[in-house]
Write a protein that holds these residues in place. Structure first.
Motif, PDB file in Angstrom:
ATOM      1  N   ALA A  14       0.899  -1.333   0.133  1.00 17.65           N
ATOM      2  CA  ALA A  14       0.186  -0.076   0.155  1.00 17.65           C
ATOM      3  C   ALA A  14       1.170   1.176  -0.041  1.00 17.65           C
ATOM      4  O   ALA A  14       1.992   1.148   0.386  1.00 17.65           O
ATOM      5  CB  ALA A  14      -0.993   0.047   1.120  1.00 17.65           C
ATOM      6  N   ASN A  15       0.282   2.292  -0.525  1.00 21.13           N
ATOM      7  CA  ASN A  15       0.961   3.747  -0.452  1.00 21.13           C
ATOM      8  C   ASN A  15       1.960   3.644  -1.699  1.00 21.13           C
ATOM      9  O   ASN A  15       1.923   4.913  -2.314  1.00 21.13           O
ATOM     10  CB  ASN A  15       1.757   4.011   0.681  1.00 21.13           C
ATOM     11  N   ILE A  16       2.723   2.829  -2.148  1.00 19.40           N
ATOM     12  CA  ILE A  16       3.746   2.945  -3.214  1.00 19.40           C
ATOM     13  C   ILE A  16       4.647   4.211  -3.157  1.00 19.40           C
ATOM     14  O   ILE A  16       4.747   4.988  -3.973  1.00 19.40           O
ATOM     15  CB  ILE A  16       3.079   2.978  -4.569  1.00 19.40           C
ATOM     16  N   GLY A  19       1.623   7.737  -2.416  1.00 21.77           N
ATOM     17  CA  GLY A  19       0.212   7.527  -2.615  1.00 21.77           C
ATOM     18  C   GLY A  19      -0.232   7.165  -1.261  1.00 21.77           C
ATOM     19  O   GLY A  19      -1.281   6.116  -1.398  1.00 21.77           O
ATOM     20  N   PHE A  20       0.061   7.754  -0.143  1.00 22.87           N
ATOM     21  CA  PHE A  20      -0.661   7.322   1.176  1.00 22.87           C
ATOM     22  C   PHE A  20      -2.233   7.293   1.101  1.00 22.87           C
ATOM     23  O   PHE A  20      -2.950   8.015   0.650  1.00 22.87           O
ATOM     24  CB  PHE A  20      -0.131   8.292   2.219  1.00 22.87           C
ATOM     25  N   ASP A  21      -2.833   6.208   1.199  1.00 21.37           N
ATOM     26  CA  ASP A  21      -3.982   5.724   1.332  1.00 21.37           C
ATOM     27  C   ASP A  21      -4.721   5.631   0.080  1.00 21.37           C
ATOM     28  O   ASP A  21      -5.946   5.606  -0.174  1.00 21.37           O
ATOM     29  CB  ASP A  21      -4.971   6.664   2.178  1.00 21.37           C
ATOM     30  N   ILE A  22      -4.210   5.929  -1.084  1.00 23.65           N
ATOM     31  CA  ILE A  22      -4.667   5.889  -2.497  1.00 23.65           C
ATOM     32  C   ILE A  22      -4.170   5.226  -3.323  1.00 23.65           C
ATOM     33  O   ILE A  22      -4.938   5.109  -4.291  1.00 23.65           O
ATOM     34  CB  ILE A  22      -4.600   7.527  -3.031  1.00 23.65           C
ATOM     35  N   ALA A 138     -11.109   2.476   7.905  1.00 19.69           N
ATOM     36  CA  ALA A 138     -11.483   1.531   6.869  1.00 19.69           C
ATOM     37  C   ALA A 138     -10.728   2.079   5.314  1.00 19.69           C
ATOM     38  O   ALA A 138     -11.404   2.381   4.534  1.00 19.69           O
ATOM     39  CB  ALA A 138     -12.837   1.888   6.608  1.00 19.69           C
ATOM     40  N   HIS A 139      -9.464   1.856   5.512  1.00 19.10           N
ATOM     41  CA  HIS A 139      -8.710   2.306   4.345  1.00 19.10           C
ATOM     42  C   HIS A 139      -8.705   1.223   3.147  1.00 19.10           C
ATOM     43  O   HIS A 139      -8.782   0.013   3.425  1.00 19.10           O
ATOM     44  CB  HIS A 139      -7.049   2.606   4.574  1.00 19.10           C
ATOM     45  N   ALA A 140      -8.472   1.695   1.809  1.00 15.07           N
ATOM     46  CA  ALA A 140      -8.896   0.701   0.829  1.00 15.07           C
ATOM     47  C   ALA A 140      -7.679   0.224   0.148  1.00 15.07           C
ATOM     48  O   ALA A 140      -7.644  -0.598  -0.819  1.00 15.07           O
ATOM     49  CB  ALA A 140      -9.847   1.273  -0.137  1.00 15.07           C
ATOM     50  N   ASP A 141      -6.270   0.788   0.450  1.00 16.85           N
ATOM     51  CA  ASP A 141      -5.384   0.709  -0.315  1.00 16.85           C
ATOM     52  C   ASP A 141      -4.711  -0.732  -0.239  1.00 16.85           C
ATOM     53  O   ASP A 141      -3.572  -0.876  -1.183  1.00 16.85           O
ATOM     54  CB  ASP A 141      -4.248   1.913  -0.138  1.00 16.85           C
ATOM     55  N   ASN A 142      -5.101  -1.552   0.646  1.00 20.14           N
ATOM     56  CA  ASN A 142      -4.617  -2.985   0.548  1.00 20.14           C
ATOM     57  C   ASN A 142      -5.836  -3.795   0.141  1.00 20.14           C
ATOM     58  O   ASN A 142      -5.546  -4.634  -0.906  1.00 20.14           O
ATOM     59  CB  ASN A 142      -4.365  -3.479   2.052  1.00 20.14           C
ATOM     60  N   VAL A 143      -6.813  -3.657   0.532  1.00 17.01           N
ATOM     61  CA  VAL A 143      -8.110  -4.362   0.055  1.00 17.01           C
ATOM     62  C   VAL A 143      -8.368  -4.531  -1.509  1.00 17.01           C
ATOM     63  O   VAL A 143      -8.709  -5.484  -2.153  1.00 17.01           O
ATOM     64  CB  VAL A 143      -9.129  -4.227   0.902  1.00 17.01           C
ATOM     65  N   ALA A 187       1.161   2.930  13.716  1.00 17.81           N
ATOM     66  CA  ALA A 187       2.162   3.843  12.887  1.00 17.81           C
ATOM     67  C   ALA A 187       1.159   4.787  11.962  1.00 17.81           C
ATOM     68  O   ALA A 187       1.570   5.908  11.329  1.00 17.81           O
ATOM     69  CB  ALA A 187       2.547   2.916  11.406  1.00 17.81           C
ATOM     70  N   ARG A 188      -0.273   4.782  12.306  1.00 15.03           N
ATOM     71  CA  ARG A 188      -0.932   6.213  11.865  1.00 15.03           C
ATOM     72  C   ARG A 188      -1.267   7.052  12.938  1.00 15.03           C
ATOM     73  O   ARG A 188      -1.188   8.240  12.742  1.00 15.03           O
ATOM     74  CB  ARG A 188      -2.275   5.425  11.314  1.00 15.03           C
ATOM     75  N   ARG A 189      -0.912   6.678  14.009  1.00 17.97           N
ATOM     76  CA  ARG A 189      -1.077   7.565  15.340  1.00 17.97           C
ATOM     77  C   ARG A 189       0.022   8.671  15.311  1.00 17.97           C
ATOM     78  O   ARG A 189       0.036   9.509  15.779  1.00 17.97           O
ATOM     79  CB  ARG A 189      -1.077   6.773  16.699  1.00 17.97           C
ATOM     80  N   GLN A 234       8.270  10.938   8.537  1.00 19.01           N
ATOM     81  CA  GLN A 234       7.627  10.576   9.808  1.00 19.01           C
ATOM     82  C   GLN A 234       7.672   9.299  10.326  1.00 19.01           C
ATOM     83  O   GLN A 234       7.997   8.959  11.556  1.00 19.01           O
ATOM     84  CB  GLN A 234       6.203  10.948   9.869  1.00 19.01           C
ATOM     85  N   ARG A 235       7.584   8.405   9.692  1.00 23.66           N
ATOM     86  CA  ARG A 235       7.634   6.942   9.763  1.00 23.66           C
ATOM     87  C   ARG A 235       8.832   6.124   9.761  1.00 23.66           C
ATOM     88  O   ARG A 235       8.972   5.228  10.408  1.00 23.66           O
ATOM     89  CB  ARG A 235       6.439   6.182   8.992  1.00 23.66           C
ATOM     90  N   SER A 236       9.843   6.782   9.017  1.00 18.72           N
ATOM     91  CA  SER A 236      10.922   6.092   8.956  1.00 18.72           C
ATOM     92  C   SER A 236      11.722   6.038  10.401  1.00 18.72           C
ATOM     93  O   SER A 236      12.621   4.871  10.282  1.00 18.72           O
ATOM     94  CB  SER A 236      11.793   6.680   7.726  1.00 18.72           C
TER      95      SER A 236
HETATM   96  N1  HSE Z   1      -2.157   3.055   3.903  1.00 10.52           N
HETATM   97  C1  HSE Z   1      -2.271   2.384   5.186  1.00 10.52           C
HETATM   98  C2  HSE Z   1      -1.159   3.286   6.093  1.00 10.52           C
HETATM   99  C3  HSE Z   1      -1.757   1.231   4.868  1.00 10.52           C
HETATM  100  O1  HSE Z   1      -0.227   3.367   5.494  1.00 10.52           O
HETATM  101  O2  HSE Z   1      -1.403   3.400   7.163  1.00 10.52           O
HETATM  102  C4  HSE Z   1      -1.820   0.078   6.052  1.00 10.52           C
HETATM  103  O3  HSE Z   1      -1.444  -1.110   5.408  1.00 10.52           O
END
Ligand code: HSE
Length: 310
Positions: A14-16, A19-22, A138-143, A187-189, A234-236
């Motif tokens: 997801a994200n690639i 493209g966070f969440d898209i 309810a993110h869709a970028d995996n499902v 990781a979202r928090r 932020q996440r790295s």
């Molecule tokens: N787009 C979501 C995130 C994917 O980065 O939080 C989680 O698998």
């Protein structure tokens, strides 16, 4: 005897990067397997889960697979009972879309069991309910890529407006999974609610250009666009050795490298299997230097999505 269907749901990136969440893409390996069986009592039950070390909930209200199937059955005007067996074949909290792989496999198995009342696209909102149960969003970028295969763009998830993208067939992912768990919810928090305009401009330029690069099969454009100005910084910091891992991937010839989903896995997108294999080895070595053992998954893009096994 009651009818049984077994399905495979793929891992996804997801994200690639930008493209966070898209944006997301489906992989050929790894993936989860779910067996669905029709039962008399009109409920959804989880009979057993294998391969999760006892970590996943058997409570059907809490598990992504059963939540997704319950949402699907609620939308059908026919009482029906389903029993699920989940075989986890990928690490939890890995950034490989583990909860999505299970819900996608479960939905695909049940949809087949019921003679396909829904298309892959129509199943996405049910699978998103599973994601909400798993991580709170309810993110869709995996499902969506898990169900539809290939690279997928989510213009809107509510209401769903989801577009499959064409892409160069030679593209190959390496995903390197360092051995520690990072929950998507955690990781979202860490993410800021607000982003500076100058970074937003760079980011939407890259996301749009990545989509254009995929469709035009322009690997130079794909490479230039695989840069995340907002989420990666932020996440790295949650992933030991991240900068060295990324540098190793790019030095090995990857088109780009970033965090897979919410992490801690790191993906490199490459022009061939040879480059992907080399990048994976170098990335894994960089994780080792940071004190982390890891698994390497090399996979071309999974164009089909889920698969019925028998
Ligand atoms: N787009 C979501 C995130 C994917 O980065 O939080 C989680 O698998």
């Amino acid at each position: 005897m009651s009818k049984t269907v077994r399905a495979h749901g793929p891992a996804t990136v997801a994200n690639i990067g930008c493209g966070f969440d898209i944006l997301g893409a489906a992989l050929n390996c790894p993936g989860d397997v779910v067996t669905a069986r029709e039962v008399d009592s009109p409920t959804v039950l989880i009979r057993k889960i294998e391969g999760d070390g006892g970590k996943l909930p058997l409570d059907p209200k809490l598990n992504s697979a059963s939540v997704a199937v319950s949402a699907m059955l609620d939308a059908l005007d026919r009482p029906c009972g389903i029993e699920l067996e989940i075989k986890k074949q990928m690490p939890l909290g890995s950034g490989l879309g583990s909860s999505a792989a299970s819900s996608v496999a479960a939905l695909w198995a049940v949809n087949t069991l019921l003679d396909n009342p829904f298309s892959a696209l129509e199943l996405v909102p049910f699978a998103m309910q599973g994601e909400k149960a798993a991580c709170g969003t309810a993110h869709a970028d995996n499902v969506a890529p898990g169900l539809m295969g290939g690279f997928v763009l989510i213009r809107s998830s509510e209401p769903p407006d989801i577009i499959t993208l064409s892409y160069p067939e030679s593209l190959t992912f390496t995903v390197v999974h360092p051995h520690f768990e990072l929950k998507t919810s955690d990781a979202r928090r860490v993410l800021f609610e607000k982003i500076p305009l100058k970074y937003a401009i760079k980011q939407w330029g890259n996301a749009a250009a990545l989509v254009a690069g995929l469709i035009k099969e322009d690997t130079d454009l794909i490479s230039r666009s695989l840069e995340d100005f907002i989420i990666e910084p932020q996440r790295s910091t949650l992933i030991p050795g991240y900068n060295a891992v990324k540098e190793a991937a790019l030095k090995a010839g990857a088109l780009g490298c970033s965090i897979s989903g919410a992490g801690p896995s790191v993906f490199a997108l490459c022009e061939s299997e040879g480059v992907a294999t080399l990048a994976g080895e170098k990335m894994s070595a960089a994780f080792k230097a940071a004190g982390l053992s890891s698994d390497i998954y090399v996979s071309s893009v999974n164009a089909e999505g889920p698969l019925i096994l028998d």
